[in-house]
Design an enzyme around this catalytic site. Structure first.
Site, PDB file in Angstrom:
ATOM      1  N   THR A 156      35.506  52.009  67.547  1.00 45.60           N
ATOM      2  CA  THR A 156      36.056  51.376  66.411  1.00 45.60           C
ATOM      3  C   THR A 156      36.255  49.769  65.890  1.00 45.60           C
ATOM      4  OG1 THR A 156      38.514  51.738  68.023  1.00 45.60           O
ATOM      5  CG2 THR A 156      37.064  53.905  66.890  1.00 45.60           C
ATOM      6  N   LYS A 179      35.868  52.148  75.978  1.00 49.38           N
ATOM      7  CA  LYS A 179      36.399  51.855  74.547  1.00 49.38           C
ATOM      8  C   LYS A 179      38.072  51.418  74.544  1.00 49.38           C
ATOM      9  CE  LYS A 179      37.857  53.201  69.867  1.00 49.38           C
ATOM     10  NZ  LYS A 179      39.588  53.090  70.213  1.00 49.38           N
ATOM     11  N   THR A 190      42.533  53.987  79.873  1.00 52.38           N
ATOM     12  CA  THR A 190      42.626  53.025  78.711  1.00 52.38           C
ATOM     13  C   THR A 190      42.439  54.158  77.007  1.00 52.38           C
ATOM     14  OG1 THR A 190      41.664  51.218  77.287  1.00 52.38           O
ATOM     15  CG2 THR A 190      40.148  52.861  79.179  1.00 52.38           C
ATOM     16  N   GLU A 272      42.718  43.592  70.142  1.00 47.98           N
ATOM     17  CA  GLU A 272      42.791  43.645  68.378  1.00 47.98           C
ATOM     18  C   GLU A 272      43.106  42.009  68.313  1.00 47.98           C
ATOM     19  OE1 GLU A 272      42.663  48.016  66.757  1.00 47.98           O
ATOM     20  OE2 GLU A 272      44.722  46.647  66.998  1.00 47.98           O
ATOM     21  N   ASN A 413      46.691  45.860  61.980  1.00 47.20           N
ATOM     22  CA  ASN A 413      47.165  47.031  62.293  1.00 47.20           C
ATOM     23  C   ASN A 413      48.017  47.531  60.340  1.00 47.20           C
ATOM     24  OD1 ASN A 413      47.141  48.496  64.840  1.00 47.20           O
ATOM     25  ND2 ASN A 413      46.930  46.310  65.062  1.00 47.20           N
TER      26      ASN A 413
END
Length: 458
Positions: A156, A179, A190, A272, A413
């Site tokens: 993603t 992922k 995870t 991220e 986010n």
């Protein structure tokens, strides 16, 4: 070579589009259906799921599969929508996708032999009809050479696919993909991880395999954090095709530990907005659990994470988080506590040990570990090295990995859900906008011991 599939496995993926009912103004959005299949049904599988009290529908279905004990032959994974408590409940949609996959693959066990997984936006309904329509294309794309199509298909906001592998005595092989980039504070896993092996599992049946997976997860994914948020979709699945001889149990456990640790390290490095990876080594605790608790407190402290992001050696924030984690009941461990950053003692015997030159060296250590979070692959494997040695002489120890807190993380986010439609939905991952991008096959070879993780495992 690291991405080579074990014998008896095939993977494939198909792209599709859907219009989210909850945000129709976003129009057609891309999604990938990824399939992992065994040539024959197998009883040799194990799985660990999220402990979040609000699990997604695929988790509920997966738990039923595990409890039912029927042979497994396929895993069906979709990205972009996590199917967590949507207005229609979600389980029926997951089962419909499993049925479509089973039909496309002509599986003798039907939908019950398919394990579903979903990741993406929480609260949206799963586009089951669109996924079912894509099942024949995904089945047609199956191949037995490389796991990379699956590693890419499940992404993603990940910047790159995460793959790791290990060879087993007797000629068997273990390959894992993962992922995850945000919402990483697992209590078991995870976000998504799939471990594939052709080796006959050690004696003891499925219960022994389950115990071995749980041990590996506790030593790896349970000791990492990007942002302190536990996902509602966390899944780690281990499947064997039983095509190679059974290795010694200790060798199998060691290989499982190695692959899980490597994938956990890659997840943190790929967090991220991550610019620094922190490695916190805690020793002298009354138990391993206490040591992990202290390490997690350090890597999840927003003030310390922010200081690391700015290359600011604000050591008071580190010591403060250690003290907070220990609390009044941990006074004995706090009494002889010593803390280091980059090998420099910054706190010992109840006193800070700082001077101007040391501050410069600490800042230089932070700068040396910094990386550009916009690059498709990490340029190095360096870490912010933090050591916490507790007093009291306990045997408990842990190594916890974490990331800093950057403005890029906040930007990603704050621009993720339906409201992002007017701003390009740039944070929704590859093909959803311009911010995240899926790397091409030639940008970096997958070698099984990635730059992202060598330093973290050494």
């Amino acid at each position: 070579e690291a991405a080579k599939l074990p014998a008896g496995f095939r993977v494939g993926a198909a792209k599709l589009t859907f219009v989210p009912d909850e945000a129709p103004l976003m129009g057609d959005l891309p999604m990938t259906l990824t399939l992992i299949c065994t040539d024959e049904p197998t009883d040799a599988y194990a799985a660990v799921f999220t402990t979040n009290a609000f699990p997604g529908a695929p988790i509920l279905v997966g738990r039923k599969r595990l409890q039912g004990g029927a042979p497994l032959q396929a895993i069906a994974i979709n990205n972009k929508v996590s199917n967590v408590f949507p207005s229609d409940g979600g389980e029926e949609a997951s089962e419909a996708v499993c049925a479509a996959v089973a039909a496309a693959l002509e599986l003798p066990g039907g939908a019950a032999s398919v394990l579903p997984s979903s990741t993406g936006v929480i609260g949206w309904r799963l586009p089951a009809a669109e996924l079912a329509a894509a099942a024949p294309s995904a089945a047609g794309a199956l191949q037995a050479e490389s796991v990379l199509p699956a590693a890419r298909g499940i992404m993603t906001t990940d910047r790159y696919p995460k793959v790791s592998s290990a060879e087993l005595p007797g000629g068997g092989r273990l390959v894992g993909i993962a992922k995850g980039a945000g919402m990483i504070e697992p209590n078991m896993a995870t976000m998504l991880c799939y471990l594939l092996t052709d080796a006959e599992p050690p004696e003891g049946g499925r219960s022994a395999l389950q115990a071995m997976l749980a041990r590996s997860v506790s030593r790896s994914f349970n000791a990492c954090s990007v942002d302190g948020d536990e996902s509602t979709s966390d899944t780690v699945a281990l499947v064997s095709s039983c095509r190679a001889p059974r290795p010694p149990a200790d060798a199998f456990q060691a290989a499982l530990d190695e692959v899980c640790r490597d994938l956990a390290a890659q997840v943190v490095r790929n967090g991220e907005g991550t610019r620094h990876v922190m490695r916190v080594t805690v020793s002298g605790a009354s138990s391993d659990e206490v040591a992990r608790h202290v390490g997690r407190a350090v890597v999840n402290g927003p003030l310390f994470k922010s200081a690391v992001a700015g290359n600011d050696p604000n050591v008071g924030r580190l010591v403060g988080k250690v003290g907070q984690a220990l609390g009044v009941g941990g006074a004995a461990m706090a009494g002889g506590c010593m803390c280091r950053i980059g090998g420099e003692v910054i706190f010992e015997n109840g006193r800070f040990a700082l001077d101007g030159e040391k501050e410069k060296r600490l800042a230089a250590h932070l700068r040396s570990a910094e990386m550009d979070c916009g690059l498709p692959y990490p340029p190095h494997g360096r870490v912010v090295d933090i050591e916490v040695r507790l007093g009291g002489g306990g045997a408990g120890c842990a190594v916890v990995l974490g990331s800093d807190l950057t403005k890029e993380y906040v930007e990603i986010n704050s621009d993720y859900g339906p409201e992002a439609c007017g701003r390009g939905a740039r944070a929704l991952g590859p093909a959803w906008g311009s911010r995240a991008r899926e790397p091409g096959t030639g940008e970096r070879p997958v070698d099984g011991t990635s730059v992202a993780s060598r330093a973290l495992n050494g």
